[in-house]
Design a protein around this motif. Sequence first.
Motif, mmCIF file in Angstrom:
data_model
loop_
_atom_site.group_PDB
_atom_site.id
_atom_site.type_symbol
_atom_site.label_atom_id
_atom_site.label_comp_id
_atom_site.label_asym_id
_atom_site.label_seq_id
_atom_site.Cartn_x
_atom_site.Cartn_y
_atom_site.Cartn_z
ATOM 1 N N VAL A 106 -20.986 56.635 -36.376
ATOM 2 C CA VAL A 106 -21.056 55.480 -37.043
ATOM 3 C C VAL A 106 -20.200 54.373 -36.369
ATOM 4 C CG1 VAL A 106 -20.376 54.233 -38.936
ATOM 5 C CG2 VAL A 106 -21.620 56.149 -39.379
ATOM 6 N N GLN A 142 -22.017 53.465 -33.141
ATOM 7 C CA GLN A 142 -23.223 52.439 -33.379
ATOM 8 C C GLN A 142 -22.676 51.053 -33.843
ATOM 9 O OE1 GLN A 142 -25.079 54.360 -37.019
ATOM 10 N NE2 GLN A 142 -26.379 55.429 -35.649
ATOM 11 N N VAL A 143 -21.637 50.978 -34.452
ATOM 12 C CA VAL A 143 -21.136 49.566 -34.924
ATOM 13 C C VAL A 143 -20.661 49.041 -33.497
ATOM 14 C CG1 VAL A 143 -18.950 48.343 -35.744
ATOM 15 C CG2 VAL A 143 -20.380 50.169 -37.037
ATOM 16 N N ILE A 152 -12.993 51.997 -39.996
ATOM 17 C CA ILE A 152 -14.443 52.902 -40.608
ATOM 18 C C ILE A 152 -13.794 54.166 -40.724
ATOM 19 C CG2 ILE A 152 -16.698 54.218 -39.952
ATOM 20 C CD1 ILE A 152 -16.665 51.892 -37.355
ATOM 21 N N TYR A 161 -15.348 49.838 -43.545
ATOM 22 C CA TYR A 161 -16.597 50.399 -43.560
ATOM 23 C C TYR A 161 -16.677 51.803 -43.975
ATOM 24 C CZ TYR A 161 -21.224 51.752 -41.898
ATOM 25 O OH TYR A 161 -22.446 52.465 -41.669
ATOM 26 N N SER A 188 -25.563 50.816 -40.683
ATOM 27 C CA SER A 188 -24.612 50.232 -40.062
ATOM 28 C C SER A 188 -24.807 48.738 -39.841
ATOM 29 C CB SER A 188 -24.416 51.041 -38.752
ATOM 30 O OG SER A 188 -23.625 52.231 -38.866
#
Length: 556
Positions: free
Chosen positions: A296, A299-300, A323, A352, A382
């Motif tokens: 994740v 991806q962000v 995150i 997040y 995301s």
Amino acid sequence: MGRTNSQQASEPLTHFVKEYIAYVHETYPTEAASDGVHVHDDLLEDFSRDAIEARARELGGWARRLEGIAISGLTPDEVRDRRMLGDCIRSRLFAVEEIRDWERNPLVYADLLATSVAQQVLFDYADPTERARRIGSKLRQTGRLLGEARENVTDAPGLFVKIAIESFEGVIRFIEKDLPRAFRDLDDLHVLGDLADASTEAVKSVGEYVEHLRETVAPNSKASFRLGQERFEQKLRLDEGINIPAHQLLSIAQRELEATQEEFLRVAATVDSDPMDAWRQVKSRHPSADELVAVVREQVQALHTFLERKPIVTIPENAGLRIAPTPDFYRWTFASLWTPGPFETASIPAYYYITNVDPTWTSERQEEHLRDLSYAALWSISTHEVFPGHFLHFEHLRQVTSPLRKSGLFAPTSFIEGWAHYAEQMILDEGFERKNTDVRLGQLSEALVRLVRTIVGIRLHTEDLSVEQGVRIFREEAFLEEGSARQEAERGTFDPGYVLYALGKQMLLKLRSDTEEVQGDSFSLKRFHDTLLGHGALPFWMHRSMLVGDGGALLE
């Protein structure tokens, strides 16, 4: 000679707004903290019968006071603000007197306690010693709050009781595990000792209330979760400014579901001759539980890089993002964004959260959960939560100057969630991962889930649809796994606002199309996005009024 009543100058709207916001912040301390206002951080809400009755009287008084402000003396923007504010006041009154979640849903108290304490832990708006003191004060009020819950919640829907018990147990784990960890570097032994005592007291109160729910409330739960068509439609009118009958919303959602399914099957067929086999293959490609947070995070960063290179929306300066796995008390969500309030003066990063597997689950349940968090689905999640979804949206909100349009007290779900859901499709349409079929399938699958939420949610509350029927619809129409389908169907009973994700996206797409038609060759997607987000968290009728003028349907 004195002026008559009709000639007297009415109260300035700005003065009314300032006093009303201060009233709401004082009455709802947890909402004040969410707004970034910390004057009442040592308090928990008062849910005694006397306080609730006083709240209803006071809200009625605010509504009458607003009606006394003459439209004739207002600017066009103030006329819009006055209408929105009137809806919001009546919405709160409607929630107290008609929806009555304070009386029918113990989850209200679990969420309130969890959010109130978690905000103090997560966001470094004050030094640790001061925040620890305020948390201690809140924890010492837990017994009083849950005593009020005992008095108020005597007949709740069984499913509400089940979810509340799970959430309260998460609150206990948060207090026992996360709270000491958050203040492990605090060296004031007196404050630490007081916090430990308050924590013990709060855990005891929560545990006793959980036992009360389990032994007394649950066995006698006969209440229905349904709002009924009249209350459901009135809630949409007041909360969102959506004056469209439920059956028409259902028809729109069904139409969009069929179109999205058709596109999903078309894209899936490019992967495998059997579209469902194709989707199973895509879902089988997922990170392990140990890899989830790192994936994740990557991806962000990729989404941020794309938005830096592609001028489709401004990225305001921000304090960054952390995150992490979802805390126990909030595990009924797949993912969530926790952000400092728009009035926050300190520079504080947001959080997040992504919901990882529960170690107590069977291996089959864990694998099922991870399949719904495939690489393909995670890209959309995301995008929704961070870039260019909620995180970017809230950073724009900080730059709004009007207190009314900046405050989260008035933020409509249809716009907040509609923007984030719209972003999932928009960023792919603009070229992100253009040749990645898996990512497009992930986006389409998330769109299917949101459309089925609208259909199931409306039918749960306005028809006689059962939760079990809802589970089947999520499985058959959105292709969800059993556990995720059940989680979604159950959520619709206590969170009717989840019907607004897909409806908000559709209203935004229509607004964008109408704006482009009005502006013609001068239309710029980046300017449209920046202008829209710069307006603040407003209902769509208000955005439409400012962008394309009054008139025209929100949805067709």
